[in-house]
Design a protein around this motif. Structure first.
Motif, PDB file in Angstrom:
ATOM      1  N   ALA A 459       0.816  -1.220   0.000  1.00 12.23           N
ATOM      2  CA  ALA A 459       0.000   0.000   0.000  1.00 12.23           C
ATOM      3  C   ALA A 459       0.844   1.262   0.000  1.00 12.23           C
ATOM      4  O   ALA A 459       0.464   2.270  -0.610  1.00 12.23           O
ATOM      5  CB  ALA A 459      -0.934  -0.010   1.213  1.00 12.23           C
ATOM      6  N   ILE A 460       1.993   1.237   0.664  1.00  6.69           N
ATOM      7  CA  ILE A 460       2.781   2.465   0.843  1.00  6.69           C
ATOM      8  C   ILE A 460       3.992   2.518  -0.077  1.00  6.69           C
ATOM      9  O   ILE A 460       4.262   3.537  -0.719  1.00  6.69           O
ATOM     10  CB  ILE A 460       3.221   2.605   2.318  1.00  6.69           C
ATOM     11  N   LEU A 461       4.746   1.411  -0.161  1.00  2.57           N
ATOM     12  CA  LEU A 461       6.000   1.440  -0.907  1.00  2.57           C
ATOM     13  C   LEU A 461       5.799   1.352  -2.414  1.00  2.57           C
ATOM     14  O   LEU A 461       6.485   2.050  -3.174  1.00  2.57           O
ATOM     15  CB  LEU A 461       6.905   0.301  -0.444  1.00  2.57           C
ATOM     16  N   ILE A 462       4.912   0.479  -2.866  1.00  5.11           N
ATOM     17  CA  ILE A 462       4.778   0.259  -4.310  1.00  5.11           C
ATOM     18  C   ILE A 462       4.407   1.547  -5.052  1.00  5.11           C
ATOM     19  O   ILE A 462       5.001   1.844  -6.109  1.00  5.11           O
ATOM     20  CB  ILE A 462       3.758  -0.868  -4.600  1.00  5.11           C
ATOM     21  N   PRO A 463       3.451   2.367  -4.570  1.00  4.89           N
ATOM     22  CA  PRO A 463       3.194   3.641  -5.280  1.00  4.89           C
ATOM     23  C   PRO A 463       4.432   4.549  -5.339  1.00  4.89           C
ATOM     24  O   PRO A 463       4.651   5.229  -6.352  1.00  4.89           O
ATOM     25  CB  PRO A 463       2.078   4.281  -4.443  1.00  4.89           C
ATOM     26  N   ILE A 464       5.244   4.549  -4.278  1.00  2.00           N
ATOM     27  CA  ILE A 464       6.473   5.358  -4.288  1.00  2.00           C
ATOM     28  C   ILE A 464       7.448   4.817  -5.313  1.00  2.00           C
ATOM     29  O   ILE A 464       8.095   5.577  -6.053  1.00  2.00           O
ATOM     30  CB  ILE A 464       7.104   5.398  -2.885  1.00  2.00           C
ATOM     31  N   PHE A 465       7.549   3.486  -5.422  1.00  2.00           N
ATOM     32  CA  PHE A 465       8.464   2.883  -6.391  1.00  2.00           C
ATOM     33  C   PHE A 465       7.978   3.136  -7.823  1.00  2.00           C
ATOM     34  O   PHE A 465       8.795   3.271  -8.736  1.00  2.00           O
ATOM     35  CB  PHE A 465       8.608   1.384  -6.132  1.00  2.00           C
ATOM     36  N   ILE A 466       6.677   3.191  -8.015  1.00  2.00           N
ATOM     37  CA  ILE A 466       6.143   3.547  -9.338  1.00  2.00           C
ATOM     38  C   ILE A 466       6.540   4.980  -9.683  1.00  2.00           C
ATOM     39  O   ILE A 466       6.945   5.274 -10.823  1.00  2.00           O
ATOM     40  CB  ILE A 466       4.612   3.371  -9.372  1.00  2.00           C
ATOM     41  N   LEU A 467       6.457   5.873  -8.709  1.00  2.00           N
ATOM     42  CA  LEU A 467       6.879   7.253  -8.923  1.00  2.00           C
ATOM     43  C   LEU A 467       8.366   7.319  -9.276  1.00  2.00           C
ATOM     44  O   LEU A 467       8.757   8.044 -10.208  1.00  2.00           O
ATOM     45  CB  LEU A 467       6.605   8.077  -7.658  1.00  2.00           C
ATOM     46  N   VAL A 468       9.201   6.561  -8.574  1.00  2.00           N
ATOM     47  CA  VAL A 468      10.636   6.516  -8.878  1.00  2.00           C
ATOM     48  C   VAL A 468      10.864   6.033 -10.300  1.00  2.00           C
ATOM     49  O   VAL A 468      11.700   6.570 -11.035  1.00  2.00           O
ATOM     50  CB  VAL A 468      11.370   5.619  -7.862  1.00  2.00           C
ATOM     51  N   THR A 469      10.091   5.027 -10.720  1.00  2.00           N
ATOM     52  CA  THR A 469      10.206   4.508 -12.086  1.00  2.00           C
ATOM     53  C   THR A 469       9.904   5.596 -13.108  1.00  2.00           C
ATOM     54  O   THR A 469      10.647   5.783 -14.084  1.00  2.00           O
ATOM     55  CB  THR A 469       9.245   3.318 -12.286  1.00  2.00           C
ATOM     56  N   LEU A 470       8.816   6.316 -12.889  1.00  2.00           N
ATOM     57  CA  LEU A 470       8.401   7.349 -13.834  1.00  2.00           C
ATOM     58  C   LEU A 470       9.402   8.499 -13.888  1.00  2.00           C
ATOM     59  O   LEU A 470       9.627   9.103 -14.944  1.00  2.00           O
ATOM     60  CB  LEU A 470       7.018   7.887 -13.448  1.00  2.00           C
ATOM     61  N   LEU A 471      10.020   8.805 -12.760  1.00  2.00           N
ATOM     62  CA  LEU A 471      10.940   9.937 -12.707  1.00  2.00           C
ATOM     63  C   LEU A 471      12.339   9.605 -13.209  1.00  2.00           C
ATOM     64  O   LEU A 471      13.025  10.474 -13.755  1.00  2.00           O
ATOM     65  CB  LEU A 471      11.035  10.462 -11.272  1.00  2.00           C
ATOM     66  N   PHE A 472      12.776   8.346 -13.049  1.00  2.00           N
ATOM     67  CA  PHE A 472      14.181   8.048 -13.274  1.00  2.00           C
ATOM     68  C   PHE A 472      14.474   6.964 -14.311  1.00  2.00           C
ATOM     69  O   PHE A 472      15.538   7.014 -14.937  1.00  2.00           O
ATOM     70  CB  PHE A 472      14.836   7.613 -11.953  1.00  2.00           C
ATOM     71  N   PHE A 473      13.592   5.980 -14.518  1.00  2.00           N
ATOM     72  CA  PHE A 473      14.029   4.777 -15.226  1.00  2.00           C
ATOM     73  C   PHE A 473      13.353   4.500 -16.565  1.00  2.00           C
ATOM     74  O   PHE A 473      13.811   3.621 -17.288  1.00  2.00           O
ATOM     75  CB  PHE A 473      13.889   3.554 -14.309  1.00  2.00           C
ATOM     76  N   ILE A 474      12.289   5.187 -16.914  1.00  2.00           N
ATOM     77  CA  ILE A 474      11.745   5.002 -18.260  1.00  2.00           C
ATOM     78  C   ILE A 474      12.494   5.942 -19.205  1.00  2.00           C
ATOM     79  O   ILE A 474      13.081   6.937 -18.790  1.00  2.00           O
ATOM     80  CB  ILE A 474      10.227   5.277 -18.316  1.00  2.00           C
ATOM     81  N   ARG A 475      12.503   5.596 -20.485  1.00  2.00           N
ATOM     82  CA  ARG A 475      13.187   6.436 -21.461  1.00  2.00           C
ATOM     83  C   ARG A 475      12.550   7.804 -21.508  1.00  2.00           C
ATOM     84  O   ARG A 475      11.338   7.945 -21.607  1.00  2.00           O
ATOM     85  CB  ARG A 475      13.153   5.776 -22.849  1.00  2.00           C
ATOM     86  N   GLY A 476      13.388   8.828 -21.430  1.00  2.00           N
ATOM     87  CA  GLY A 476      12.874  10.190 -21.430  1.00  2.00           C
ATOM     88  C   GLY A 476      12.341  10.641 -20.095  1.00  2.00           C
ATOM     89  O   GLY A 476      11.679  11.684 -20.019  1.00  2.00           O
ATOM     90  N   ALA A 477      12.604   9.866 -19.020  1.00  2.00           N
ATOM     91  CA  ALA A 477      12.140  10.253 -17.706  1.00  2.00           C
ATOM     92  C   ALA A 477      12.754  11.606 -17.323  1.00  2.00           C
ATOM     93  O   ALA A 477      13.906  11.882 -17.645  1.00  2.00           O
ATOM     94  CB  ALA A 477      12.541   9.198 -16.673  1.00  2.00           C
ATOM     95  N   PRO A 478      11.975  12.467 -16.641  1.00  2.00           N
ATOM     96  CA  PRO A 478      12.436  13.845 -16.382  1.00  2.00           C
ATOM     97  C   PRO A 478      13.715  13.937 -15.549  1.00  2.00           C
ATOM     98  O   PRO A 478      14.481  14.876 -15.715  1.00  2.00           O
ATOM     99  CB  PRO A 478      11.259  14.479 -15.620  1.00  2.00           C
ATOM    100  N   LEU A 479      13.993  12.942 -14.683  1.00  2.00           N
ATOM    101  CA  LEU A 479      15.182  13.007 -13.842  1.00  2.00           C
ATOM    102  C   LEU A 479      16.197  11.932 -14.166  1.00  2.00           C
ATOM    103  O   LEU A 479      17.162  11.746 -13.420  1.00  2.00           O
ATOM    104  CB  LEU A 479      14.781  12.910 -12.363  1.00  2.00           C
ATOM    105  N   ALA A 480      16.007  11.222 -15.281  1.00  2.00           N
ATOM    106  CA  ALA A 480      16.954  10.166 -15.661  1.00  2.00           C
ATOM    107  C   ALA A 480      18.321  10.784 -15.925  1.00  2.00           C
ATOM    108  O   ALA A 480      18.455  11.727 -16.696  1.00  2.00           O
ATOM    109  CB  ALA A 480      16.457   9.417 -16.886  1.00  2.00           C
ATOM    110  N   GLY A 481      19.327  10.226 -15.272  1.00  2.00           N
ATOM    111  CA  GLY A 481      20.689  10.706 -15.473  1.00  2.00           C
ATOM    112  C   GLY A 481      20.936  12.109 -15.014  1.00  2.00           C
ATOM    113  O   GLY A 481      21.816  12.800 -15.494  1.00  2.00           O
ATOM    114  N   TRP A 482      20.137  12.543 -13.998  1.00  2.00           N
ATOM    115  CA  TRP A 482      20.240  13.937 -13.545  1.00  2.00           C
ATOM    116  C   TRP A 482      21.642  14.251 -13.042  1.00  2.00           C
ATOM    117  O   TRP A 482      22.100  15.376 -13.140  1.00  2.00           O
ATOM    118  CB  TRP A 482      19.222  14.213 -12.455  1.00  2.00           C
TER     119      TRP A 482
END
Length: 482
Positions: A459-482
């Motif tokens: 309930a708590i961690l998985i939504p945060i990990f989804i947010l991390v995925t969207l911010l850092f690990f998909i191609r073109g993510a806004p913070l990937a390789g910041w």
């Protein structure tokens, strides 16, 4: 107490080759997982099921016989292995697993547990939301310097005592496991075993600090914010209806000399990475480097020294007992043996029974799929030893530290964060999780069951990990390789 100390010393002397090479146990022992079916994973699944259901459905039997139950499932691995695999390979796998992996693990737990037991936080810290949040934040910072295990052992008793008059205090321990026992340890190789494995493989010591800072800031910051909101609501709802068992007095810390012994343990861990004498000893076909033997002997010495040097009154006032260590030692002995075939199959990579799973980490064009590296490393680290899991995916990504810190830095970040953060998904995902659970239970906190805890983590961690995925690990993510 003396009996346990003597037992620990005897165990160490019996297998003085504590600590081994930074390779998965099965690869180092020569056990080939390419021909192993998924049926070999059933004992591990059975043991996990017992850990999950025992305290809930047959608590009396579990409490008195959990060691025998763990031994039963371990035997279901060892006996078939002896029948199906050459004895020298089985002996090598068991030698590496128990002497190079399990024994250092339990010595580290023993040392930090006994040392931290001699540090007494006096006075009455009232577990108000702001205070609890501050303690968790301090523990998160501490975790990257003395390790998640060290920070957990130092901080868990004070935060439980601070909330011993609260009607609702289970969530405090759950978030403590999330933040202090796992996510806070992501910023240095000292923080969590997977990162230390990367350090031994050639990843720069401060690479994790630079590369994982933003991810860790977001994850820990989100957890602290969620905790504060939840704790504030529960605090306002419950009022002060329970008498406080801790009398009001000035807050202070006693036993600060034990911090010196914790520094000795940290130095012993660093010794592995910086001292390379080129000397090793072979047992059952497994090499044990001298630096690992010395490192673990020093850690054990630190723990044993604390038994002599710490004030016994401080331990008594801490409610110190050997129950949590015994429970962790017995259950994790079974877990370490039961994951032998699981790690062997994983180590076989695309030639093993888990090949379809392994294939998911590559895109059609051959480039690494960072989203899958993050989630697969994390999912397996939730239930397996996260250090060898990290190393399996490290090797699948090429195994060249210079490339992984350069062009594939996002891939290495995905592997690292998956192994560290998602160790919080279950009680057995990271070494201190079950220890914190055992200590909290020993101190009267009504901890959730195995599946109850996972309901919190999902309930708590998985939504945060989804947010991390969207911010850092998909191609073109806004913070990937910041």
């Amino acid at each position: 107490m003396k009996l346990v100390a003597k037992a620990a010393l005897a165990a160490a002397l019996a297998g003085l080759a504590l600590g081994g090479t930074a390779e998965p146990a099965l690869a180092a022992a020569g056990l080939d997982g390419r021909g192993m079916s998924l049926a070999w994973c059933l004992p591990f699944a059975g043991l996990l099921l017992c850990i999950a259901t025992g305290p809930v459905f047959y608590p009396h039997v579990w409490e008195h016989h959990y060691g025998k139950i763990a031994a039963f499932w371990a035997a279901l691995v060892v006996v078939p292995l002896l029948a199906a695999v050459p004895a020298d390979q089985v002996l090598g796998a068991l030698t590496f697993t128990m002497l190079a992996e399990y024994l250092p693990f339990i010595i580290l737990i023993f040392s930090l547990y006994t040392i931290a037991g001699g540090i007494l936080v006096t006075g009455n810290i009232h577990g108000a939301p702001a205070t609890n949040t501050a303690i968790l934040a301090i523990g998160a910072v501490l975790a990257s310097f003395v390790g998640t295990t060290g920070a957990s052992m130092i901080m868990i008793r004070p935060i439980i005592r601070a909330n011993d008059d609260r009607v609702h205090n289970v969530h405090v321990v759950v978030f403590f496991i999330f933040i202090v026992s796992n996510c806070g340890g992501a910023l240095t190789p000292l923080g969590d075993p997977p990162l230390f494995v990367g350090f031994l493989k050639g990843v720069d010591f401060f690479w994790t600090t630079r590369a994982l800072f933003m991810e860790t800031l977001i994850v820990v910051g989100a957890l602290l914010a969620i905790f504060y909101v939840l704790d504030a609501r529960l605090y306002a709802k419950e009022g002060r209806v329970k008498p406080d068992p801790t009398p009001d007095s000035r807050v202070g810390v006693k036993g600060l000399a034990m911090l010196g012994l914790i520094a000795v343990v940290v130095a012993a861990i660093l010794l592995r990475g910086y001292w390379k004498p080129g000397v090793s000893f072979k047992l059952a076909g497994v090499d044990f480097p001298l630096q690992d033997i010395v490192s673990n002997a020093v850690m054990l010495a630190g723990g044993l020294a604390s038994l002599k040097l710490a004030n016994p009154i401080f331990r008594e006032q801490n409610g110190f007992s050997w129950g949590p260590v015994k429970e962790v030692a017995k259950l994790f002995a079974g877990i370490f043996i039961c994951i032998i075939p699981v790690i062997a199959i994983l180590a076989a990579g695309r030639n093993g029974a888990l090949a379809p799973l392994v294939a998911l980490v590559s895109n059609p064009d051959g480039s690494p799929n960072n989203v899958m590296y993050f989630w697969l490393t994390g999912a397996l680290s939730s239930f397996l030893d996260n250090a060898p899991t990290y190393l399996v995916f490290f090797e699948l990504a090429g195994g060249d530290p210079k490339v992984l810190m350069g062009p594939l830095a996002t891939t290495l970040a995905a592997i690292s964060t998956g192994a560290v953060y998602m160790g919080a998904n279950s009680y057995i995902g990271n070494a201190p999780n079950f220890m914190v659970y055992a200590i909290a239970k020993d101190m009267g906190v009504k901890m959730p069951s195995f599946f109850g805890y996972m309901a919190w983590s999902v309930a708590i961690l998985i939504p945060i990990f989804i947010l991390v995925t969207l911010l850092f690990f998909i191609r073109g993510a806004p913070l990937a390789g910041w």
